[in-house]
Design a protein around this motif. Structure first.
Motif, PDB file in Angstrom:
ATOM      1  N   UNK A  44      15.557  18.355  53.312  1.00  0.00           N
ATOM      2  CA  UNK A  44      17.076  19.002  53.650  1.00  0.00           C
ATOM      3  C   UNK A  44      17.966  17.859  52.943  1.00  0.00           C
ATOM      4  N   UNK A  45      17.779  16.579  53.270  1.00  0.00           N
ATOM      5  CA  UNK A  45      18.723  15.566  52.654  1.00  0.00           C
ATOM      6  C   UNK A  45      18.258  15.320  51.339  1.00  0.00           C
ATOM      7  N   UNK A  46      17.051  15.200  50.964  1.00  0.00           N
ATOM      8  CA  UNK A  46      16.751  14.897  49.347  1.00  0.00           C
ATOM      9  C   UNK A  46      17.163  16.089  48.504  1.00  0.00           C
ATOM     10  N   UNK A  47      17.227  17.358  49.008  1.00  0.00           N
ATOM     11  CA  UNK A  47      17.550  18.347  48.191  1.00  0.00           C
ATOM     12  C   UNK A  47      18.929  18.263  48.006  1.00  0.00           C
ATOM     13  N   UNK A  48      19.872  17.816  49.009  1.00  0.00           N
ATOM     14  CA  UNK A  48      21.323  17.782  48.668  1.00  0.00           C
ATOM     15  C   UNK A  48      21.468  16.516  47.577  1.00  0.00           C
ATOM     16  N   UNK A  49      20.953  15.478  48.011  1.00  0.00           N
ATOM     17  CA  UNK A  49      21.006  14.327  47.073  1.00  0.00           C
ATOM     18  C   UNK A  49      20.605  14.729  45.758  1.00  0.00           C
ATOM     19  N   UNK A  50      19.477  15.578  45.236  1.00  0.00           N
ATOM     20  CA  UNK A  50      19.351  15.727  44.235  1.00  0.00           C
ATOM     21  C   UNK A  50      20.266  16.632  43.433  1.00  0.00           C
ATOM     22  N   UNK A  51      21.100  17.543  44.235  1.00  0.00           N
ATOM     23  CA  UNK A  51      22.120  18.625  43.767  1.00  0.00           C
ATOM     24  C   UNK A  51      23.347  17.685  43.418  1.00  0.00           C
ATOM     25  N   UNK A  52      23.557  16.314  44.325  1.00  0.00           N
ATOM     26  CA  UNK A  52      24.752  15.499  44.035  1.00  0.00           C
ATOM     27  C   UNK A  52      24.575  14.822  42.713  1.00  0.00           C
ATOM     28  N   UNK A  53      23.249  14.405  42.424  1.00  0.00           N
ATOM     29  CA  UNK A  53      22.790  13.743  41.167  1.00  0.00           C
ATOM     30  C   UNK A  53      22.934  14.719  40.104  1.00  0.00           C
ATOM     31  N   UNK A  54      22.426  15.761  39.972  1.00  0.00           N
ATOM     32  CA  UNK A  54      22.646  16.797  38.982  1.00  0.00           C
ATOM     33  C   UNK A  54      24.184  16.975  38.647  1.00  0.00           C
ATOM     34  N   UNK A  55      25.127  16.845  39.747  1.00  0.00           N
ATOM     35  CA  UNK A  55      26.257  17.057  39.481  1.00  0.00           C
ATOM     36  C   UNK A  55      26.926  15.870  38.905  1.00  0.00           C
ATOM     37  N   UNK A  56      26.422  14.773  38.985  1.00  0.00           N
ATOM     38  CA  UNK A  56      26.774  13.524  38.443  1.00  0.00           C
ATOM     39  C   UNK A  56      27.923  12.811  39.558  1.00  0.00           C
ATOM     40  N   UNK A  57      27.773  12.933  40.713  1.00  0.00           N
ATOM     41  CA  UNK A  57      28.278  12.379  41.648  1.00  0.00           C
ATOM     42  C   UNK A  57      27.515  11.086  42.170  1.00  0.00           C
ATOM     43  N   UNK A  58      26.396  11.077  42.176  1.00  0.00           N
ATOM     44  CA  UNK A  58      25.493   9.994  42.384  1.00  0.00           C
ATOM     45  C   UNK A  58      24.535   9.613  41.251  1.00  0.00           C
ATOM     46  N   UNK A  59      23.811   8.373  41.444  1.00  0.00           N
ATOM     47  CA  UNK A  59      22.723   8.196  40.609  1.00  0.00           C
ATOM     48  C   UNK A  59      21.616   7.505  41.789  1.00  0.00           C
ATOM     49  N   UNK A  60      20.514   7.804  41.326  1.00  0.00           N
ATOM     50  CA  UNK A  60      19.525   7.017  42.281  1.00  0.00           C
ATOM     51  C   UNK A  60      19.326   5.449  41.590  1.00  0.00           C
ATOM     52  N   UNK A  61      19.207   4.599  42.481  1.00  0.00           N
ATOM     53  CA  UNK A  61      19.325   3.439  41.963  1.00  0.00           C
ATOM     54  C   UNK A  61      17.935   2.704  42.622  1.00  0.00           C
ATOM     55  N   UNK A  62      17.722   1.285  42.187  1.00  0.00           N
ATOM     56  CA  UNK A  62      16.388   0.765  42.890  1.00  0.00           C
ATOM     57  C   UNK A  62      16.885   0.164  44.306  1.00  0.00           C
ATOM     58  N   UNK A  63      15.733  -0.030  44.893  1.00  0.00           N
ATOM     59  CA  UNK A  63      15.781  -0.429  46.294  1.00  0.00           C
ATOM     60  C   UNK A  63      16.024   0.349  47.281  1.00  0.00           C
ATOM     61  N   UNK A  64      15.967   1.772  47.130  1.00  0.00           N
ATOM     62  CA  UNK A  64      16.225   2.603  47.993  1.00  0.00           C
ATOM     63  C   UNK A  64      17.707   2.945  48.113  1.00  0.00           C
ATOM     64  N   UNK A  65      18.614   2.661  47.334  1.00  0.00           N
ATOM     65  CA  UNK A  65      20.091   2.919  47.025  1.00  0.00           C
ATOM     66  C   UNK A  65      20.445   4.105  46.072  1.00  0.00           C
ATOM     67  N   UNK A  66      21.555   4.365  46.415  1.00  0.00           N
ATOM     68  CA  UNK A  66      22.415   5.320  45.533  1.00  0.00           C
ATOM     69  C   UNK A  66      23.339   4.685  45.104  1.00  0.00           C
ATOM     70  N   UNK A  67      23.821   4.881  43.689  1.00  0.00           N
ATOM     71  CA  UNK A  67      25.006   4.611  43.128  1.00  0.00           C
ATOM     72  C   UNK A  67      25.912   5.547  43.202  1.00  0.00           C
ATOM     73  N   UNK A  68      27.106   5.293  43.641  1.00  0.00           N
ATOM     74  CA  UNK A  68      28.307   6.577  43.484  1.00  0.00           C
ATOM     75  C   UNK A  68      28.950   6.484  42.191  1.00  0.00           C
ATOM     76  N   UNK A  69      28.871   7.625  41.222  1.00  0.00           N
ATOM     77  CA  UNK A  69      29.272   7.739  40.271  1.00  0.00           C
ATOM     78  C   UNK A  69      30.955   8.083  40.167  1.00  0.00           C
ATOM     79  N   UNK A  70      31.176   8.967  41.124  1.00  0.00           N
ATOM     80  CA  UNK A  70      32.565   9.205  41.157  1.00  0.00           C
ATOM     81  C   UNK A  70      33.076   9.570  42.471  1.00  0.00           C
ATOM     82  N   UNK A  71      34.298  10.142  42.891  1.00  0.00           N
ATOM     83  CA  UNK A  71      34.713  10.420  44.257  1.00  0.00           C
ATOM     84  C   UNK A  71      33.995  11.603  44.724  1.00  0.00           C
ATOM     85  N   UNK A  72      33.695  11.611  46.061  1.00  0.00           N
ATOM     86  CA  UNK A  72      33.119  12.743  46.859  1.00  0.00           C
ATOM     87  C   UNK A  72      33.706  13.859  46.597  1.00  0.00           C
TER      88      UNK A  72
END
Length: 73
Positions: A44-72
């Motif tokens: 469930x969490x991965x599905x939401x993270x993928x949706x946020x990635x598609x909306x360009x809110x986050x990007x998956x980064x290295x070492x199990x991290x996400x990069x915030x691209x814009x405000x929530x």
């Protein structure tokens, strides 16, 4: 509200609690582990993270991290 919406709201609240803002990376374990305690599955969490990635809110980064691209939302 759907389970996806519940998960999305919980995830956004968790990111806010971690002071997520643009150009900051967040450790995924800090997010996923806490939401697991709250009763959400990793899928469930991965599905939401993928949706946020598609909306360009986050990007998956290295070492199990996400990069915030814009405000929530």
């Amino acid at each position: 509200m759907s389970r996806f919406d519940d998960t999305e709201n919980a995830l956004i609240e968790r990111l806010r609690a971690l002071k997520a803002k643009p150009e900051v990376t967040i450790n995924l374990l800090d997010v996923i582990d806490r939401l697991g305690v709250d009763g959400f599955t990793r899928g469930e969490v991965r599905a939401v993270l993928r949706a946020l990635e598609q909306d360009k809110v986050i990007a998956f980064s290295t070492a199990n991290r996400i990069l915030m691209l814009r405000e929530l939302p």
